[in-house]
Design a protein around this motif. Structure first.
Motif, PDB file in Angstrom:
ATOM      1  N   THR A  45       0.855  -1.175   0.000  1.00  0.00           N
ATOM      2  CA  THR A  45       0.000   0.000   0.000  1.00  0.00           C
ATOM      3  C   THR A  45       0.899   1.234   0.000  1.00  0.00           C
ATOM      4  O   THR A  45       2.013   1.218   0.533  1.00  0.00           O
ATOM      5  N   ASP A  46       0.397   2.276  -0.612  1.00  0.00           N
ATOM      6  CA  ASP A  46       1.089   3.559  -0.650  1.00  0.00           C
ATOM      7  C   ASP A  46       0.030   4.611  -0.342  1.00  0.00           C
ATOM      8  O   ASP A  46      -0.763   4.965  -1.217  1.00  0.00           O
ATOM      9  N   GLY A  47      -0.031   5.017   0.908  1.00  0.00           N
ATOM     10  CA  GLY A  47      -1.135   5.872   1.326  1.00  0.00           C
ATOM     11  C   GLY A  47      -2.421   5.080   1.227  1.00  0.00           C
ATOM     12  O   GLY A  47      -2.504   3.953   1.719  1.00  0.00           O
ATOM     13  N   ARG A  48      -3.399   5.641   0.571  1.00  0.00           N
ATOM     14  CA  ARG A  48      -4.677   4.944   0.381  1.00  0.00           C
ATOM     15  C   ARG A  48      -4.781   4.418  -1.046  1.00  0.00           C
ATOM     16  O   ARG A  48      -5.825   4.510  -1.700  1.00  0.00           O
ATOM     17  N   SER A  49      -3.686   3.817  -1.519  1.00  0.00           N
ATOM     18  CA  SER A  49      -3.686   3.157  -2.817  1.00  0.00           C
ATOM     19  C   SER A  49      -2.925   1.844  -2.698  1.00  0.00           C
ATOM     20  O   SER A  49      -2.175   1.619  -1.743  1.00  0.00           O
ATOM     21  N   ILE A  50      -3.125   0.983  -3.682  1.00  0.00           N
ATOM     22  CA  ILE A  50      -2.505  -0.338  -3.741  1.00  0.00           C
ATOM     23  C   ILE A  50      -1.592  -0.337  -4.961  1.00  0.00           C
ATOM     24  O   ILE A  50      -2.011   0.072  -6.056  1.00  0.00           O
ATOM     25  N   VAL A  51      -0.347  -0.788  -4.786  1.00  0.00           N
ATOM     26  CA  VAL A  51       0.638  -0.720  -5.858  1.00  0.00           C
ATOM     27  C   VAL A  51       1.220  -2.110  -6.099  1.00  0.00           C
ATOM     28  O   VAL A  51       1.519  -2.833  -5.149  1.00  0.00           O
ATOM     29  N   PHE A  52       1.385  -2.453  -7.381  1.00  0.00           N
ATOM     30  CA  PHE A  52       2.069  -3.703  -7.725  1.00  0.00           C
ATOM     31  C   PHE A  52       2.892  -3.496  -8.981  1.00  0.00           C
ATOM     32  O   PHE A  52       2.722  -2.520  -9.701  1.00  0.00           O
ATOM     33  N   ARG A  53       3.800  -4.446  -9.207  1.00  0.00           N
ATOM     34  CA  ARG A  53       4.647  -4.447 -10.401  1.00  0.00           C
ATOM     35  C   ARG A  53       4.226  -5.607 -11.287  1.00  0.00           C
ATOM     36  O   ARG A  53       3.799  -6.652 -10.798  1.00  0.00           O
ATOM     37  N   GLU A  68     -11.325  -0.270 -14.456  1.00  0.00           N
ATOM     38  CA  GLU A  68     -12.092  -0.642 -13.262  1.00  0.00           C
ATOM     39  C   GLU A  68     -11.713  -2.053 -12.825  1.00  0.00           C
ATOM     40  O   GLU A  68     -11.773  -2.999 -13.615  1.00  0.00           O
ATOM     41  N   VAL A  69     -11.299  -2.187 -11.560  1.00  0.00           N
ATOM     42  CA  VAL A  69     -10.836  -3.461 -11.032  1.00  0.00           C
ATOM     43  C   VAL A  69     -11.403  -3.680  -9.633  1.00  0.00           C
ATOM     44  O   VAL A  69     -11.929  -2.761  -9.008  1.00  0.00           O
ATOM     45  N   ALA A  70     -11.253  -4.897  -9.176  1.00  0.00           N
ATOM     46  CA  ALA A  70     -11.477  -5.236  -7.771  1.00  0.00           C
ATOM     47  C   ALA A  70     -10.197  -5.895  -7.277  1.00  0.00           C
ATOM     48  O   ALA A  70      -9.443  -6.492  -8.060  1.00  0.00           O
ATOM     49  N   PHE A  71      -9.958  -5.770  -5.990  1.00  0.00           N
ATOM     50  CA  PHE A  71      -8.764  -6.345  -5.376  1.00  0.00           C
ATOM     51  C   PHE A  71      -9.188  -6.922  -4.040  1.00  0.00           C
ATOM     52  O   PHE A  71      -9.924  -6.275  -3.284  1.00  0.00           O
ATOM     53  N   GLU A  72      -8.744  -8.150  -3.737  1.00  0.00           N
ATOM     54  CA  GLU A  72      -9.195  -8.828  -2.520  1.00  0.00           C
ATOM     55  C   GLU A  72      -8.036  -9.461  -1.775  1.00  0.00           C
ATOM     56  O   GLU A  72      -7.117 -10.003  -2.398  1.00  0.00           O
ATOM     57  N   VAL A  73      -8.074  -9.325  -0.452  1.00  0.00           N
ATOM     58  CA  VAL A  73      -7.165 -10.048   0.435  1.00  0.00           C
ATOM     59  C   VAL A  73      -8.016 -10.745   1.482  1.00  0.00           C
ATOM     60  O   VAL A  73      -9.109 -10.287   1.817  1.00  0.00           O
ATOM     61  N   ALA A  89     -10.265   2.270  -9.664  1.00  0.00           N
ATOM     62  CA  ALA A  89      -9.565   2.391 -10.940  1.00  0.00           C
ATOM     63  C   ALA A  89      -8.100   2.002 -10.785  1.00  0.00           C
ATOM     64  O   ALA A  89      -7.466   2.327  -9.790  1.00  0.00           O
ATOM     65  N   ALA A  90      -7.601   1.305 -11.791  1.00  0.00           N
ATOM     66  CA  ALA A  90      -6.182   0.952 -11.850  1.00  0.00           C
ATOM     67  C   ALA A  90      -5.581   1.672 -13.041  1.00  0.00           C
ATOM     68  O   ALA A  90      -6.215   1.801 -14.094  1.00  0.00           O
ATOM     69  N   GLU A  91      -4.350   2.144 -12.856  1.00  0.00           N
ATOM     70  CA  GLU A  91      -3.675   2.788 -13.976  1.00  0.00           C
ATOM     71  C   GLU A  91      -2.191   2.514 -13.903  1.00  0.00           C
ATOM     72  O   GLU A  91      -1.622   2.369 -12.816  1.00  0.00           O
ATOM     73  N   GLN A  92      -1.589   2.409 -15.071  1.00  0.00           N
ATOM     74  CA  GLN A  92      -0.149   2.228 -15.120  1.00  0.00           C
ATOM     75  C   GLN A  92       0.515   3.541 -14.729  1.00  0.00           C
ATOM     76  O   GLN A  92       0.128   4.609 -15.192  1.00  0.00           O
ATOM     77  N   VAL A  93       1.501   3.448 -13.855  1.00  0.00           N
ATOM     78  CA  VAL A  93       2.231   4.634 -13.405  1.00  0.00           C
ATOM     79  C   VAL A  93       3.286   4.956 -14.453  1.00  0.00           C
ATOM     80  O   VAL A  93       4.062   4.085 -14.848  1.00  0.00           O
ATOM     81  N   ARG A  94       3.337   6.215 -14.884  1.00  0.00           N
ATOM     82  CA  ARG A  94       4.256   6.588 -15.962  1.00  0.00           C
ATOM     83  C   ARG A  94       5.234   7.699 -15.587  1.00  0.00           C
ATOM     84  O   ARG A  94       6.264   7.830 -16.208  1.00  0.00           O
ATOM     85  N   GLY A  95       4.927   8.514 -14.616  1.00  0.00           N
ATOM     86  CA  GLY A  95       5.787   9.645 -14.283  1.00  0.00           C
ATOM     87  C   GLY A  95       7.082   9.212 -13.610  1.00  0.00           C
ATOM     88  O   GLY A  95       7.073   8.383 -12.696  1.00  0.00           O
ATOM     89  N   TRP A 118       4.741  -0.468 -13.286  1.00  0.00           N
ATOM     90  CA  TRP A 118       4.098  -0.221 -12.007  1.00  0.00           C
ATOM     91  C   TRP A 118       2.632   0.105 -12.253  1.00  0.00           C
ATOM     92  O   TRP A 118       2.298   0.848 -13.173  1.00  0.00           O
ATOM     93  N   VAL A 119       1.753  -0.455 -11.415  1.00  0.00           N
ATOM     94  CA  VAL A 119       0.319  -0.179 -11.516  1.00  0.00           C
ATOM     95  C   VAL A 119      -0.166   0.267 -10.146  1.00  0.00           C
ATOM     96  O   VAL A 119       0.194  -0.314  -9.125  1.00  0.00           O
ATOM     97  N   ARG A 120      -0.996   1.305 -10.155  1.00  0.00           N
ATOM     98  CA  ARG A 120      -1.584   1.819  -8.919  1.00  0.00           C
ATOM     99  C   ARG A 120      -3.100   1.657  -8.994  1.00  0.00           C
ATOM    100  O   ARG A 120      -3.718   2.046  -9.992  1.00  0.00           O
ATOM    101  N   ILE A 121      -3.675   1.082  -7.954  1.00  0.00           N
ATOM    102  CA  ILE A 121      -5.126   0.993  -7.814  1.00  0.00           C
ATOM    103  C   ILE A 121      -5.540   2.059  -6.810  1.00  0.00           C
ATOM    104  O   ILE A 121      -5.044   2.081  -5.673  1.00  0.00           O
ATOM    105  N   VAL A 122      -6.437   2.937  -7.230  1.00  0.00           N
ATOM    106  CA  VAL A 122      -6.984   3.950  -6.343  1.00  0.00           C
ATOM    107  C   VAL A 122      -8.441   3.577  -6.081  1.00  0.00           C
ATOM    108  O   VAL A 122      -9.306   3.787  -6.932  1.00  0.00           O
TER     109      VAL A 122
END
Length: 146
Positions: A45-53, A68-73, A89-95, A118-122
Motif C-alpha cells: 500500500t502507498d497511502g490509500r492506494s494499492i501498488v504492484f509491479r 475498473e478493477v477489484a482487489f481482494e485479500v 480504478a487501476a492505472e499504469q504509473v508513468r511519471g 508499475w500499476v496503482r489501484i486507487v
C-alpha cells in the motif's frame, strides 16, 4: 455471562486499510469483454492506494484497456478470518518522479522475471468483514414454513 462475539463484523475504512497494509499477497480482478480474470499478486500500500509491479502480458493489458478493477485479500487463523475488497480504478504509473518514489517501497518481484511496469489501484470503495469461527447453531425448525 459473556455474550459470544457477533460471527460477522463489518470493518471500518481504517480497519480495512490496516488489514491491506499488513498483507503481502492479494487477488486482482479485471474484466475484459465481460470475461473476468483473476491474478494473484504481491503488492504494497502507498497511502490509500494499492501498488504492484508487472511484466508485459495479460495482467498489464487488462488494466490498460479497462481500468475498473477489484482487489481482494483474506486470511484466517484458529479463531476467525477476515476479507477486504477494494474496488476502483487501476492505472499504469508513468511519471519518472512517481516511479522513483515507488522504487523506494518494499516491493520486489517474487519470481525471477523483470517487472518494469508499475500499476496503482486507487479505490473508490473499500469494504471488509471479520469472521469469528464457532460451531454452527442448531436450526430452529419452528421458523420454517412447511
Amino acid at each position: 455471562m459473556n455474550a459470544a462475539p457477533d460471527p460477522v463484523v463489518n470493518l471500518t475504512d481504517d480497519q480495512c486499510w490496516a488489514v491491506l497494509s499488513g498483507c503481502k499477497v492479494g487477488r486482482l480482478v479485471t474484466c475484459v469483454d465481460r470475461h473476468p480474470e483473476i491474478f494473484p499478486i504481491n503488492f504494497v500500500t502507498d497511502g490509500r492506494s494499492i501498488v504492484f509491479r508487472t511484466a508485459e502480458g495479460t495482467k498489464l493489458f487488462t488494466v490498460t484497456i479497462g481500468s475498473e478493477v477489484a482487489f481482494e485479500v483474506d486470511g484466517w487463523d484458529g479463531t476467525g478470518g477476515w476479507s477486504v475488497i477494494a474496488r476502483g480504478a487501476a492505472e499504469q504509473v508513468r511519471g519518472d518522479s512517481e516511479i522513483d518514489h515507488l522504487e523506494t517501497l518494499p516491493l520486489r518481484p517474487w519470481v525471477p522475471i523483470v517487472k518494469t511496469h508499475w500499476v496503482r489501484i486507487v479505490p473508490t470503495e473499500v469494504t471488509g468483514r471479520q469472521f469469528h469461527f464457532g460451531p454452527e447453531p442448531e436450526k430452529d425448525y419452528s421458523l420454517t414454513s412447511g
